[in-house]
Design a protein around this motif. Structure first.
Motif, PDB file in Angstrom:
ATOM      1  N   SER A 144       0.834  -1.201   0.000  1.00 32.72           N
ATOM      2  CA  SER A 144       0.000   0.000   0.000  1.00 32.72           C
ATOM      3  C   SER A 144       0.871   1.253   0.000  1.00 32.72           C
ATOM      4  O   SER A 144       1.623   1.496   0.953  1.00 32.72           O
ATOM      5  CB  SER A 144      -0.912   0.011   1.227  1.00 32.72           C
ATOM      6  N   ALA A 145       0.768   2.072  -1.048  1.00 32.38           N
ATOM      7  CA  ALA A 145       1.532   3.316  -1.110  1.00 32.38           C
ATOM      8  C   ALA A 145       1.127   4.264   0.023  1.00 32.38           C
ATOM      9  O   ALA A 145       1.966   5.001   0.557  1.00 32.38           O
ATOM     10  CB  ALA A 145       1.321   3.990  -2.461  1.00 32.38           C
ATOM     11  N   ARG A 146      -0.143   4.241   0.390  1.00 37.06           N
ATOM     12  CA  ARG A 146      -0.616   5.108   1.473  1.00 37.06           C
ATOM     13  C   ARG A 146       0.011   4.714   2.808  1.00 37.06           C
ATOM     14  O   ARG A 146       0.476   5.562   3.569  1.00 37.06           O
ATOM     15  CB  ARG A 146      -2.139   5.030   1.563  1.00 37.06           C
ATOM     16  N   ARG A 147       0.049   3.413   3.098  1.00 40.64           N
ATOM     17  CA  ARG A 147       0.675   2.965   4.341  1.00 40.64           C
ATOM     18  C   ARG A 147       2.160   3.291   4.364  1.00 40.64           C
ATOM     19  O   ARG A 147       2.709   3.687   5.392  1.00 40.64           O
ATOM     20  CB  ARG A 147       0.457   1.459   4.538  1.00 40.64           C
ATOM     21  N   ALA A 177       2.424  -0.090  14.238  1.00 37.51           N
ATOM     22  CA  ALA A 177       1.140   0.602  14.114  1.00 37.51           C
ATOM     23  C   ALA A 177       0.325   0.382  15.381  1.00 37.51           C
ATOM     24  O   ALA A 177       0.246  -0.730  15.899  1.00 37.51           O
ATOM     25  CB  ALA A 177       0.381   0.072  12.901  1.00 37.51           C
ATOM     26  N   ARG A 178      -0.275   1.472  15.851  1.00 35.51           N
ATOM     27  CA  ARG A 178      -1.084   1.359  17.060  1.00 35.51           C
ATOM     28  C   ARG A 178      -2.064   2.518  17.148  1.00 35.51           C
ATOM     29  O   ARG A 178      -1.672   3.683  17.090  1.00 35.51           O
ATOM     30  CB  ARG A 178      -0.195   1.343  18.313  1.00 35.51           C
ATOM     31  N   GLY A 179      -3.349   2.183  17.270  1.00 39.15           N
ATOM     32  CA  GLY A 179      -4.379   3.171  17.545  1.00 39.15           C
ATOM     33  C   GLY A 179      -4.468   4.303  16.541  1.00 39.15           C
ATOM     34  O   GLY A 179      -4.652   5.456  16.925  1.00 39.15           O
ATOM     35  N   GLY A 180      -4.329   4.032  15.252  1.00 41.91           N
ATOM     36  CA  GLY A 180      -4.408   5.078  14.262  1.00 41.91           C
ATOM     37  C   GLY A 180      -3.122   5.854  14.085  1.00 41.91           C
ATOM     38  O   GLY A 180      -3.051   6.778  13.272  1.00 41.91           O
ATOM     39  N   GLY A 181      -2.076   5.488  14.828  1.00 41.53           N
ATOM     40  CA  GLY A 181      -0.767   6.118  14.698  1.00 41.53           C
ATOM     41  C   GLY A 181       0.310   5.056  14.780  1.00 41.53           C
ATOM     42  O   GLY A 181       0.113   3.923  14.338  1.00 41.53           O
ATOM     43  N   PHE A 182       1.434   5.404  15.363  1.00 37.89           N
ATOM     44  CA  PHE A 182       2.540   4.469  15.489  1.00 37.89           C
ATOM     45  C   PHE A 182       3.219   4.629  16.839  1.00 37.89           C
ATOM     46  O   PHE A 182       3.191   5.704  17.444  1.00 37.89           O
ATOM     47  CB  PHE A 182       3.596   4.716  14.405  1.00 37.89           C
ATOM     48  N   LEU A 194       8.278   6.362  21.513  1.00 36.70           N
ATOM     49  CA  LEU A 194       7.546   7.575  21.164  1.00 36.70           C
ATOM     50  C   LEU A 194       6.191   7.219  20.578  1.00 36.70           C
ATOM     51  O   LEU A 194       6.082   6.272  19.794  1.00 36.70           O
ATOM     52  CB  LEU A 194       8.331   8.387  20.131  1.00 36.70           C
ATOM     53  N   ASP A 195       5.180   7.969  20.938  1.00 37.65           N
ATOM     54  CA  ASP A 195       3.878   7.856  20.284  1.00 37.65           C
ATOM     55  C   ASP A 195       3.838   8.874  19.154  1.00 37.65           C
ATOM     56  O   ASP A 195       3.928  10.078  19.385  1.00 37.65           O
ATOM     57  CB  ASP A 195       2.744   8.136  21.270  1.00 37.65           C
ATOM     58  N   VAL A 196       3.735   8.391  17.932  1.00 38.45           N
ATOM     59  CA  VAL A 196       3.725   9.264  16.766  1.00 38.45           C
ATOM     60  C   VAL A 196       2.287   9.417  16.275  1.00 38.45           C
ATOM     61  O   VAL A 196       1.624   8.427  15.953  1.00 38.45           O
ATOM     62  CB  VAL A 196       4.609   8.707  15.637  1.00 38.45           C
ATOM     63  N   ARG A 197       1.802  10.645  16.246  1.00 39.89           N
ATOM     64  CA  ARG A 197       0.440  10.935  15.801  1.00 39.89           C
ATOM     65  C   ARG A 197       0.444  11.110  14.285  1.00 39.89           C
ATOM     66  O   ARG A 197       1.369  11.711  13.725  1.00 39.89           O
ATOM     67  CB  ARG A 197      -0.096  12.194  16.473  1.00 39.89           C
ATOM     68  N   VAL A 198      -0.590  10.633  13.638  1.00 37.14           N
ATOM     69  CA  VAL A 198      -0.669  10.611  12.181  1.00 37.14           C
ATOM     70  C   VAL A 198      -1.934  11.323  11.718  1.00 37.14           C
ATOM     71  O   VAL A 198      -3.022  11.076  12.244  1.00 37.14           O
ATOM     72  CB  VAL A 198      -0.670   9.156  11.667  1.00 37.14           C
ATOM     73  N   PHE A 206       0.959  14.106   7.545  1.00 36.78           N
ATOM     74  CA  PHE A 206       1.591  14.938   8.569  1.00 36.78           C
ATOM     75  C   PHE A 206       1.659  14.115   9.835  1.00 36.78           C
ATOM     76  O   PHE A 206       0.650  13.596  10.306  1.00 36.78           O
ATOM     77  CB  PHE A 206       0.816  16.225   8.814  1.00 36.78           C
ATOM     78  N   THR A 207       2.861  13.977  10.380  1.00 34.71           N
ATOM     79  CA  THR A 207       3.057  13.199  11.601  1.00 34.71           C
ATOM     80  C   THR A 207       3.825  14.051  12.620  1.00 34.71           C
ATOM     81  O   THR A 207       4.617  14.916  12.241  1.00 34.71           O
ATOM     82  CB  THR A 207       3.839  11.895  11.320  1.00 34.71           C
ATOM     83  N   TRP A 208       3.595  13.772  13.879  1.00 34.16           N
ATOM     84  CA  TRP A 208       4.304  14.530  14.921  1.00 34.16           C
ATOM     85  C   TRP A 208       4.412  13.706  16.189  1.00 34.16           C
ATOM     86  O   TRP A 208       3.620  12.779  16.426  1.00 34.16           O
ATOM     87  CB  TRP A 208       3.607  15.866  15.213  1.00 34.16           C
ATOM     88  N   THR A 209       5.411  14.040  16.986  1.00 32.08           N
ATOM     89  CA  THR A 209       5.644  13.343  18.243  1.00 32.08           C
ATOM     90  C   THR A 209       6.452  14.245  19.162  1.00 32.08           C
ATOM     91  O   THR A 209       6.897  15.335  18.776  1.00 32.08           O
ATOM     92  CB  THR A 209       6.361  12.008  18.008  1.00 32.08           C
ATOM     93  N   PHE A 210       6.660  13.800  20.392  1.00 30.86           N
ATOM     94  CA  PHE A 210       7.426  14.586  21.347  1.00 30.86           C
ATOM     95  C   PHE A 210       8.048  13.677  22.393  1.00 30.86           C
ATOM     96  O   PHE A 210       7.626  12.539  22.592  1.00 30.86           O
ATOM     97  CB  PHE A 210       6.550  15.645  22.040  1.00 30.86           C
ATOM     98  N   CYS A 211       9.078  14.176  23.033  1.00 32.03           N
ATOM     99  CA  CYS A 211       9.697  13.530  24.205  1.00 32.03           C
ATOM    100  C   CYS A 211       9.467  14.412  25.410  1.00 32.03           C
ATOM    101  O   CYS A 211       9.578  15.631  25.282  1.00 32.03           O
ATOM    102  CB  CYS A 211      11.189  13.355  23.998  1.00 32.03           C
TER     103      CYS A 211
END
Length: 211
Positions: A144-147, A177-182, A194-198, A206-211
């Protein structure tokens, strides 16, 4: 996958995410035009760059200052250590640009150690997946190109947030992959996850995360 004609839609979708980021104490700024350097340090850095890189650099700095202004933090020059932006004292931030659009996140250093974000309007060809994904991650992508777009972007965001702890290449970051993000971590070091939001933004990632 976004094209130049989608730029306004991507920008609108990113700005619509401001309340989502603000709920975590993070501000978002967007810019399509960098304008002039903010000060002599930025001017010196930009002067040595090819035109396209210079434009992206200045747009990223403008997006970052917009994010800093929203938080009430100092919005002065944003220099660089290598390719990593150096935010003013007391601030942490991250910058990404793709398809002529720059996006940045900023927050107080008293609240976060680091931030990471990534915007991808083009993605990777499927035949390049092995360059950034492990065999297990490629199995999850399943052609899947989207994935692949979202997995690649998530690794980029995690790489930025890991700072000096980041591996030398994206293959060194593990992804689940977890809960709609990673969830993302440096391979072999699962205690720092890290929990990466998608978010899909007008066909881009667009993805983002933080420590």
């Amino acid at each position: 996958m976004a094209t130049v004609t989608d730029r306004a839609g991507v920008e609108h979708a990113l700005l619509a995410l401001r309340p989502v980021l603000a709920a975590s104490g993070i501000a978002l700024g967007v810019a399509t035009d960098g304008g002039e350097p903010f000060g002599p340090g930025e001017a010196e850095l930009a002067s040595a760059m090819p035109e396209l890189r210079r434009r992206d650099f200045l747009a990223g700095r403008r997006a970052a200052r917009r994010a800093l202004t929203l938080t009430g933090l100092p919005a002065g020059e944003i220099l660089a250590a290598g390719r990593r932006p150096v935010f003013p004292d007391g601030c942490v931030g991250t910058i990404s640009h793709s398809g002529g659009l720059a996006v940045a996140l900023a927050a107080p250093a008293s609240r976060f150690r680091s931030l990471g974000c990534d915007l991808e309007t083009r993605g990777l060809p499927l035949e390049a997946a092995h360059l950034v994904l492990s065999e297990d991650e490629q199995a999850w992508v399943a052609g899947s190109a989207r994935r692949l777009l979202f997995a690649f972007s998530a690794k980029e965001a995690a790489f930025k947030a890991l700072l000096d702890f980041a591996p030398s290449q994206l293959l060194g970051i593990s992804l689940r992959a977890r809960g709609g993000g990673f969830q993302a971590w440096r391979g072999g070091v699962p205690e720092r996850v890290l929990d990466v939001r998608v978010h899909e933004v007008a066909g881009s990632a667009f993805t983002w995360t933080f420590c």
